[in-house]
Motif scaffolding. Structure first.
Motif, PDB file in Angstrom:
ATOM      1  N   TYR A   1      38.026  30.877  20.708  1.00  0.00           N
ATOM      2  CA  TYR A   1      37.071  31.128  21.610  1.00  0.00           C
ATOM      3  C   TYR A   1      37.244  30.139  22.865  1.00  0.00           C
ATOM      4  CZ  TYR A   1      35.869  26.232  19.904  1.00  0.00           C
ATOM      5  OH  TYR A   1      36.114  25.030  19.445  1.00  0.00           O
TER       6      TYR A   1
ATOM      7  N   GLU B   1      37.021  32.385  26.345  1.00  0.00           N
ATOM      8  CA  GLU B   1      35.654  32.635  26.635  1.00  0.00           C
ATOM      9  C   GLU B   1      35.137  31.452  26.955  1.00  0.00           C
ATOM     10  OE1 GLU B   1      33.848  34.658  23.453  1.00  0.00           O
ATOM     11  OE2 GLU B   1      35.319  36.097  23.436  1.00  0.00           O
TER      12      GLU B   1
ATOM     13  N   SER C   1      27.391  26.482  21.197  1.00  0.00           N
ATOM     14  CA  SER C   1      27.298  28.052  20.723  1.00  0.00           C
ATOM     15  C   SER C   1      28.520  28.825  20.598  1.00  0.00           C
ATOM     16  CB  SER C   1      26.551  28.476  22.079  1.00  0.00           C
ATOM     17  OG  SER C   1      27.499  28.531  23.105  1.00  0.00           O
ATOM     18  N   PHE C   2      29.656  28.078  20.961  1.00  0.00           N
ATOM     19  CA  PHE C   2      30.925  28.905  20.792  1.00  0.00           C
ATOM     20  C   PHE C   2      31.397  28.656  19.468  1.00  0.00           C
ATOM     21  CE2 PHE C   2      31.142  29.852  25.280  1.00  0.00           C
ATOM     22  CZ  PHE C   2      31.506  31.060  25.447  1.00  0.00           C
TER      23      PHE C   2
ATOM     24  N   ASP D   1      29.582  27.535  16.921  1.00  0.00           N
ATOM     25  CA  ASP D   1      28.724  28.211  15.664  1.00  0.00           C
ATOM     26  C   ASP D   1      29.200  29.644  15.837  1.00  0.00           C
ATOM     27  OD1 ASP D   1      27.507  25.841  15.501  1.00  0.00           O
ATOM     28  OD2 ASP D   1      25.688  26.456  16.562  1.00  0.00           O
ATOM     29  N   LYS D   2      29.718  30.257  16.689  1.00  0.00           N
ATOM     30  CA  LYS D   2      30.008  31.705  16.658  1.00  0.00           C
ATOM     31  C   LYS D   2      31.226  31.731  15.909  1.00  0.00           C
ATOM     32  CE  LYS D   2      30.959  35.511  19.666  1.00  0.00           C
ATOM     33  NZ  LYS D   2      31.055  36.107  21.039  1.00  0.00           N
TER      34      LYS D   2
ATOM     35  N   GLN E   1      30.692  31.184  12.027  1.00  0.00           N
ATOM     36  CA  GLN E   1      30.215  32.536  11.702  1.00  0.00           C
ATOM     37  C   GLN E   1      31.181  33.622  11.340  1.00  0.00           C
ATOM     38  OE1 GLN E   1      26.969  33.761  14.073  1.00  0.00           O
ATOM     39  NE2 GLN E   1      25.760  31.948  13.527  1.00  0.00           N
ATOM     40  N   GLU E   2      32.152  33.712  12.570  1.00  0.00           N
ATOM     41  CA  GLU E   2      33.398  34.740  12.238  1.00  0.00           C
ATOM     42  C   GLU E   2      34.002  34.211  11.215  1.00  0.00           C
ATOM     43  OE1 GLU E   2      34.999  34.769  16.166  1.00  0.00           O
ATOM     44  OE2 GLU E   2      33.456  35.986  17.095  1.00  0.00           O
TER      45      GLU E   2
ATOM     46  N   GLN F   1      32.388  35.569   7.923  1.00  0.00           N
ATOM     47  CA  GLN F   1      32.499  36.701   7.736  1.00  0.00           C
ATOM     48  C   GLN F   1      33.814  37.236   7.213  1.00  0.00           C
ATOM     49  OE1 GLN F   1      29.824  38.827   7.854  1.00  0.00           O
ATOM     50  NE2 GLN F   1      31.050  40.457   7.382  1.00  0.00           N
TER      51      GLN F   1
END
Length: 669
Positions: free
Chosen positions: A84, A87, A147-148, A150-151, A154-155, A158
């Protein structure tokens, strides 16, 4: 997890920074800081198109805001695969500019006013104002970073769920006739799964062999992996019968001594041996290309000069104009987002801020021009990307303005890349070592230079050229023949040593500056020969030892390990990579792998100290005219300077490069 993040002005002022670990906090203020190293080794040298910069255990990424002259930098442990970061940098750049653009604009304007000599209030650029102005930025930064992260978490979860979901497919029951694969009912770990997959591959490979492999090769039904024995000669492909070469006959009778003498053109019978040697030696020295003697009585190698009637920086303007014009045909035949060339002039009339789309056709034309100059494609891409990054966001007033802006940016970028970080004055380095004070119990060690490179580039020949320049400066030189593999390598150096020693005798008959060859024949350990040569040179008051090594391809690991052993055991003062000016993309591969292999293998042998390439000697320079892009490619890859270029077949055909001459040649039409 990040280690460090900072926002700085291009002038060197840090507007905001944050360190997340104690080690990173201490490292950020030291000279070993990855951010400081990034500025020294990448940004100043124009290497801004790299995806990331690595220093020690850290990886560093960055982005620019050219209109406000800002640099956003993020550092993290390179062992972590943080997806990340790009981004995050983009989001931070957008938010920071949106929140604080008026403050930064005022600050940048005050800096320009100070640089132009205007009087500005002292408190306009103090660090206290930065802390007050960006007080709310910490909360915004923490929120964006969380936020990045946490994202990304989650990835990762997954991906783990997807792996667990596909696990039964991997562990499906294999055919029962394969004893190497167990049933899926039993629990299996990663190693078992890997063995199962390999067994399946082996079975498939075996089936392919039964269908008919190359050369009639089959696989045994017993699974032993051995080839089945043919039952008849018909199972083998036909083989050519060995034929004995017939001896060539030149006549009915063997040639007599008189016949042999009449066919011997190797010597001029009317010339005495002394006259012959004198004539041959004169042919090896071109008086017109001899080095110039400076005020200190030292001979300096002549500069390579690029001469062209239309030479000059106006060539840059012509190149960029042609780059713009070359996009007209491409634009008319394609439906790109930029449109035809005429729209370029329409969109660049008046004052506007340059965007990537504005610069795209210009940079594409520049990339094609650099590649025509023999610059490696990868390097041409990076140079043009760096020029584009330095121009995006700048305000121009029209076509002439963008032309001038690209001209200045490209010339600046090439100059930064080619400007050496270390001294290229080899003679100064030699004299500094020879004149350094020593303890009374120590013997002075000679200055050692090792020549490395791939096969056939001219290491031995250009070593002899360097040797001639050294004896011009009254230095005693020992040549170490460490190429114990190539047939004739020792004999070639023996001829050079004989010629150079005769050239080294002065008018008074003093032979102190004569050259000697240290050899131990073929098939010996090159590292041991180099060590013996250095010891012999030390005991006999030689000033310089030139070590010739065998050519080797950069992918040959055993030979690269042997070369690294020679470097690690003898620790030469200079390691010169000898490369050809004719190569383009191959230069990048050769230099990258040579430097990396030397560093890796030398660190694991000898003293454990990494040694890479210290400079380059580019041969066959006279064959490329103005296509001197190999110099840019080699310097960009290693960051090391080009010490000499070879440009002919005599001992005086050695030149030094001036950055301005190389830039002029690259930008010429």
């Amino acid at each position: 997890m990040l280690d460090h993040c900072s926002i700085s002005h291009k002038g060197g002022i840090v507007l905001w920074s944050r360190s997340f670990t104690p080690d990173a906090s201490q490292l950020a203020s030291s000279s070993e800081s990855p951010v400081n190293s990034l500025i020294r080794e990448a940004l100043i040298e124009g290497r801004t198109s790299e995806e990331k910069y690595e220093k020690g255990s850290y990886a560093v990424k960055w982005t620019f805001v050219n209109e406000l002259e800002l640099i956003f930098v993020v550092a993290y442990q390179r062992i972590l695969q943080l997806t990340y970061v790009d981004e995050l940098l983009s989001a931070l750049k957008t938010l920071f500019v949106k929140l604080f653009q008026p403050i930064i604009t005022t600050f940048v304007a005050s800096l320009h006013a100070v640089n132009s000599g205007q009087v500005v209030a002292k408190d306009a650029i103090t660090p206290f104002n930065f802390a007050t102005a960006f007080e709310g930025w910490n909360k915004v930064f923490d929120k964006v970073l969380k936020s990045f992260e946490d994202k990304a978490a989650q990835e990762r979860q997954q991906r783990l769920r997807n792996v667990n979901r596909t696990q039964p497919i991997i562990n499906s029951t294999p055919p029962s006739d394969d004893p190497d694969i167990v049933s899926s009912d039993t629990p299996q770990d990663e190693q078992t799964i890997a063995r199962n997959v390999q067994a399946l591959k082996n079975r498939l490979r075996g089936r392919g062999g039964r269908r008919g492999g190359r050369g009639g090769r089959t696989v045994s039904d017993t699974g032993s992996g051995r080839d089945s024995t043919p039952t008849s000669d018909s199972e083998f492909p036909s083989k050519k019968k060995t034929r004995t070469k017939a001896q060539r006959k030149w006549g009915d009778e063997a040639p007599s001594e008189s016949d042999m003498a009449s066919l011997d053109f190797s010597l001029d019978k009317a010339t005495s041996p002394d006259d012959l040697n004198s004539r041959d030696l004169q042919a090896l020295v071109d008086q017109a290309s001899l080095g110039t003697c400076n005020r200190d009585g030292l001979y300096e190698v002549k500069d390579w000069e690029f001469s062209r009637d239309s030479a000059g920086m106006d060539d840059t303007d012509n190149v960029i104009s042609r780059a713009l014009q070359s996009t007209e045909k491409a634009s008319s035949s394609t439906s790109g987002s930029f449109g035809a060339l005429s729209s370029l002039f329409t969109r660049l009339t008046g004052s506007k801020i340059l965007t990537e789309q504005d610069l795209k056709p210009v940079l594409e034309g520049m990339k094609q021009h650099l590649m025509k100059k023999n610059v490696a494609k990868e390097i041409a891409d990076k140079v043009c990307e760096a020029v584009g990054e330095s121009l995006v966001g700048k305000k121009v007033g029209g076509f002439q303005s963008i032309n001038s802006a690209v001209q200045v940016a490209l010339s600046t970028s090439l100059t930064r890349i080619l400007t050496p970080k270390t001294s290229t004055d080899l003679l100064l380095s030699i004299r500094n070592k020879l004149s350094s004070p020593l303890a009374s119990t120590q013997q002075r060690m000679p200055y050692t230079i090792t020549f490395v490179g791939v096969n056939g580039v001219g290491k031995s020949t250009n070593l002899a050229k360097v040797c001639f320049w050294l004896i011009q400066n009254d230095l005693r030189v020992m040549i170490a023949a460490c190429d114990t593999f190539r047939s004739g390598a020792v004999e070639q150096l023996r001829v050079h040593a004989r010629n150079l020693s005769m050239l080294g005798v002065n008018d008074a008959g003093d032979s102190k500056s004569k050259v000697e060859l240290f050899e131990r024949g073929y098939g010996k350990d090159a590292a041991a020969i180099a060590r013996e040569a250095i010891s012999y040179a030390r005991d006999n008051d030689f000033d310089v030892v030139l070590i010739d090594t065998a050519g080797r391809m950069q992918d040959n690991e055993p030979l690269m390990r042997a070369l690294a052993k020679l470097v690690a055991v003898n620790n030469p003062d200079k390691i010169l990579f000898v490369g050809e000016a004719l190569v383009g993309n191959e230069a990048v591969d050769q230099l990258t792998k040579f430097d990396r292999a030397l560093r890796d293998f030398s660190a694991t042998s000898g003293s454990g100290k990494e040694r890479g390439i210290d400079g380059m000697l580019v041969t066959k320079w006279d064959t490329v005219d103005d296509k001197v892009g190999a110099a840019l490619s080699m310097t960009y890859v290693t960051g090391q300077p080009i010490i000499f270029v070879g440009c002919g077949q005599t001992y005086t055909d050695l030149r030094q490069l001036r950055v301005s001459n190389v830039v002029q040649a690259i930008l010429s039409d």
